[in-house]
Design an enzyme around this catalytic site. Structure first.
Site, PDB file in Angstrom:
ATOM      1  N   THR A   6     -11.001  -6.762  -4.378  1.00 56.72           N
ATOM      2  CA  THR A   6     -12.347  -6.724  -4.974  1.00 56.72           C
ATOM      3  C   THR A   6     -12.974  -5.343  -4.775  1.00 56.72           C
ATOM      4  O   THR A   6     -13.920  -4.989  -5.478  1.00 56.72           O
ATOM      5  CB  THR A   6     -13.255  -7.808  -4.343  1.00 56.72           C
ATOM      6  OG1 THR A   6     -13.057  -7.795  -2.921  1.00 56.72           O
ATOM      7  CG2 THR A   6     -12.929  -9.184  -4.869  1.00 56.72           C
ATOM      8  N   HIS A  17       2.400   3.234  -9.049  1.00 60.59           N
ATOM      9  CA  HIS A  17       2.173   1.794  -9.253  1.00 60.59           C
ATOM     10  C   HIS A  17       3.359   1.175 -10.002  1.00 60.59           C
ATOM     11  O   HIS A  17       3.779   0.056  -9.708  1.00 60.59           O
ATOM     12  CB  HIS A  17       0.884   1.572 -10.039  1.00 60.59           C
ATOM     13  CG  HIS A  17      -0.353   2.002  -9.296  1.00 60.59           C
ATOM     14  ND1 HIS A  17      -0.576   1.670  -7.980  1.00 60.59           N
ATOM     15  CD2 HIS A  17      -1.431   2.738  -9.683  1.00 60.59           C
ATOM     16  CE1 HIS A  17      -1.733   2.182  -7.582  1.00 60.59           C
ATOM     17  NE2 HIS A  17      -2.262   2.844  -8.592  1.00 60.59           N
ATOM     18  N   ASP A  38       0.831  -1.215   0.000  1.00 60.17           N
ATOM     19  CA  ASP A  38       0.000   0.000   0.000  1.00 60.17           C
ATOM     20  C   ASP A  38       0.867   1.267   0.000  1.00 60.17           C
ATOM     21  O   ASP A  38       1.966   1.269   0.550  1.00 60.17           O
ATOM     22  CB  ASP A  38      -0.920  -0.020   1.235  1.00 60.17           C
ATOM     23  CG  ASP A  38      -2.064   0.973   1.108  1.00 60.17           C
ATOM     24  OD1 ASP A  38      -2.363   1.409  -0.017  1.00 60.17           O
ATOM     25  OD2 ASP A  38      -2.665   1.316   2.146  1.00 60.17           O
ATOM     26  N   ARG A  97       0.171   7.680  -2.668  1.00 61.26           N
ATOM     27  CA  ARG A  97       0.752   8.723  -1.821  1.00 61.26           C
ATOM     28  C   ARG A  97       2.212   8.980  -2.176  1.00 61.26           C
ATOM     29  O   ARG A  97       2.694  10.103  -2.129  1.00 61.26           O
ATOM     30  CB  ARG A  97       0.613   8.340  -0.337  1.00 61.26           C
ATOM     31  CG  ARG A  97      -0.737   8.733   0.251  1.00 61.26           C
ATOM     32  CD  ARG A  97      -1.027   7.997   1.518  1.00 61.26           C
ATOM     33  NE  ARG A  97      -1.415   6.618   1.261  1.00 61.26           N
ATOM     34  CZ  ARG A  97      -1.515   5.686   2.196  1.00 61.26           C
ATOM     35  NH1 ARG A  97      -1.243   5.989   3.450  1.00 61.26           N
ATOM     36  NH2 ARG A  97      -1.910   4.475   1.868  1.00 61.26           N
ATOM     37  N   ASN A 147     -11.111  -2.551  -5.042  1.00 62.95           N
ATOM     38  CA  ASN A 147     -10.390  -1.571  -5.863  1.00 62.95           C
ATOM     39  C   ASN A 147     -11.118  -1.231  -7.167  1.00 62.95           C
ATOM     40  O   ASN A 147     -10.740  -0.281  -7.861  1.00 62.95           O
ATOM     41  CB  ASN A 147      -8.959  -2.051  -6.159  1.00 62.95           C
ATOM     42  CG  ASN A 147      -8.031  -1.965  -4.956  1.00 62.95           C
ATOM     43  OD1 ASN A 147      -7.129  -2.781  -4.786  1.00 62.95           O
ATOM     44  ND2 ASN A 147      -8.239  -0.976  -4.089  1.00 62.95           N
ATOM     45  N   ASN A 162       1.254   3.406  -2.984  1.00 58.73           N
ATOM     46  CA  ASN A 162       1.758   3.834  -4.299  1.00 58.73           C
ATOM     47  C   ASN A 162       1.260   5.225  -4.663  1.00 58.73           C
ATOM     48  O   ASN A 162       2.009   6.051  -5.173  1.00 58.73           O
ATOM     49  CB  ASN A 162       1.303   2.866  -5.395  1.00 58.73           C
ATOM     50  CG  ASN A 162       1.902   1.490  -5.242  1.00 58.73           C
ATOM     51  OD1 ASN A 162       2.805   1.302  -4.436  1.00 58.73           O
ATOM     52  ND2 ASN A 162       1.402   0.525  -6.011  1.00 58.73           N
TER      53      ASN A 162
HETATM   54  C1  IPE Z   1      -5.473  -2.648  -0.114  1.00 59.06           C
HETATM   55  O1  IPE Z   1      -5.124  -1.310  -0.279  1.00 59.06           O
HETATM   56  C2  IPE Z   1      -5.453  -3.336  -1.431  1.00 59.06           C
HETATM   57  C3  IPE Z   1      -4.157  -3.505  -2.064  1.00 59.06           C
HETATM   58  C4  IPE Z   1      -2.992  -3.139  -1.586  1.00 59.06           C
HETATM   59  C5  IPE Z   1      -4.193  -4.145  -3.338  1.00 59.06           C
HETATM   60  P1  IPE Z   1      -6.238  -0.179  -0.435  1.00 59.06           P
HETATM   61  O2  IPE Z   1      -5.506   1.095  -0.593  1.00 59.06           O
HETATM   62  O3  IPE Z   1      -7.184  -0.548  -1.499  1.00 59.06           O
HETATM   63  O4  IPE Z   1      -6.985  -0.268   0.976  1.00 59.06           O
HETATM   64  P2  IPE Z   1      -7.853   0.812   1.742  1.00 59.06           P
HETATM   65  O5  IPE Z   1      -8.888   1.303   0.792  1.00 59.06           O
HETATM   66  O6  IPE Z   1      -6.935   1.900   2.167  1.00 59.06           O
HETATM   67  O7  IPE Z   1      -8.415   0.065   2.912  1.00 59.06           O
HETATM   68  C1  IPE Z   2      -1.622   0.218  -3.342  1.00 64.01           C
HETATM   69  O1  IPE Z   2      -1.384   1.574  -3.414  1.00 64.01           O
HETATM   70  C2  IPE Z   2      -1.780  -0.407  -4.695  1.00 64.01           C
HETATM   71  C3  IPE Z   2      -3.163  -0.801  -5.034  1.00 64.01           C
HETATM   72  C4  IPE Z   2      -4.186  -0.781  -4.236  1.00 64.01           C
HETATM   73  C5  IPE Z   2      -3.363  -1.269  -6.378  1.00 64.01           C
HETATM   74  P1  IPE Z   2      -2.575   2.613  -3.408  1.00 64.01           P
HETATM   75  O2  IPE Z   2      -2.950   2.892  -4.826  1.00 64.01           O
HETATM   76  O3  IPE Z   2      -3.676   2.160  -2.535  1.00 64.01           O
HETATM   77  O4  IPE Z   2      -1.863   3.881  -2.794  1.00 64.01           O
HETATM   78  P2  IPE Z   2      -2.471   4.913  -1.761  1.00 64.01           P
HETATM   79  O5  IPE Z   2      -3.015   4.132  -0.616  1.00 64.01           O
HETATM   80  O6  IPE Z   2      -3.532   5.667  -2.496  1.00 64.01           O
HETATM   81  O7  IPE Z   2      -1.315   5.773  -1.387  1.00 64.01           O
HETATM   82 MG    MG Z   3      -4.093   2.422  -0.589  1.00 64.06          MG
END
Ligand code: IPE
Ligand code: IPE
Ligand code: MG
Length: 238
Positions: A68, A39, A22, A26, A70, A24
């Site tokens: 699921t 990403h 988690d 930010r 996302n 990417n």
């Molecule tokens: C969890 O991260 C899913 C993955 C890393 C693939 P999210 O960024 O989707 O989770 P939430 O929404 O902060 O709980």
């Molecule tokens: C995790 O990074 C990757 C996926 C969920 C695909 P995020 O895209 O959730 O990054 P933040 O949480 O917005 O920083």
């Molecule tokens: Mg995230």
């Protein structure tokens, strides 16, 4: 940072490490870059991670790549993720194969674009005889959906009157056959599970790291394993 690698005991290496990759978005925001760039950098972290995991003797790594939930994201971000995944396998599969890594997939491939689906199926097929370590890609994965899927798979084989049991659910999970998840790591400073491996982590050690995923490197993995080795796992006993 301390050199945690030298502090790790080689006798108590977790067999299966699960990672919620988690942060990417930010990471990209901090650098005024588009989220997709975060990403992309996030995908580049996987190879050095697997190399250090194999060197330590970790047998399985589960990576949460797309949940699921996302699907709630903008279409453009979702498409960018599929394209990135295709690029990842196109450019890395030979190396992955050469390193003895077996690719598995957890989740449902149904809703993915056909190109992405085929690339994943191919990666699983091409690496199915590899024995060194498993890289379990959790893609379009949800923990609740996995349990429902497991129960439905069992129902198809159920004999009349036969009750469901924990071990029958276990055998029908996507992760069936993999060692139990010893350690779960989440990056980015969020302390939640977000529907990841909810059945499997009943007694898993959890480590939440204040590092954004694209900045995650082998040194962070060593730190997490050191932390894991200093925990006392009691499983309800004393
Ligand atoms: C969890 O991260 C899913 C993955 C890393 C693939 P999210 O960024 O989707 O989770 P939430 O929404 O902060 O709980
Ligand atoms: C995790 O990074 C990757 C996926 C969920 C695909 P995020 O895209 O959730 O990054 P933040 O949480 O917005 O920083
Ligand atoms: Mg995230």
């Amino acid at each position: 940072m301390k050199n945690y690698k030298d502090l790790i005991s080689r006798n108590r290496i977790p067999r299966h490490v699960a990672i919620i990759m988690d942060g990417n978005g930010r990471w990209a925001k901090k650098k005024s870059l588009p989220r997709a760039e975060g990403h992309k950098r996030g995908a580049e972290v996987i190879e050095p991670l697997m190399d250090s995991a194999i060197e330590l003797g970790i047998k399985a790594v589960s990576l949460y790549a797309f949940s699921t939930e996302n699907w709630l994201r903008p279409q453009t971000e979702i498409f960018a993720l599929w394209r990135l995944l295709e690029y990842f396998f196109k450019t890395r599969l030979e190396k992955i194969k050469g390193r003895g890594i077996k690719i598995r997939h957890s989740g449902s491939l149904d809703k993915l674009p056909s190109g992405t689906r085929e690339i994943i199926k191919n990666a699983v097929e091409e690496t199915k005889n590899n024995k060194k370590a498993v890289l379990n890609f959790c893609l379009n994965y949800g923990g609740r959906q996995e349990i429902v899927h497991a129960v439905n798979s069992w129902l198809e084989k159920r004999k009349p009157g036969e009750p469901i049991t924990a071990s029958k659910i276990e055998k029908n999970l996507y992760t069936s056959g993999l060692p139990g998840v010893d350690l779960l790591i989440r990056t980015s400073g969020e302390s939640r599970i977000s529907n990841f491996l909810i059945w499997q982590i009943a007694y898993t050690e959890l480590v939440f790291l204040d590092v954004l995923w694209p900045d995650f490197g082998p040194s962070h993995l060593y730190r997490c394993i050191y932390e894991y080795q200093n925990r006392e796992r009691r499983y309800g006993g004393i």
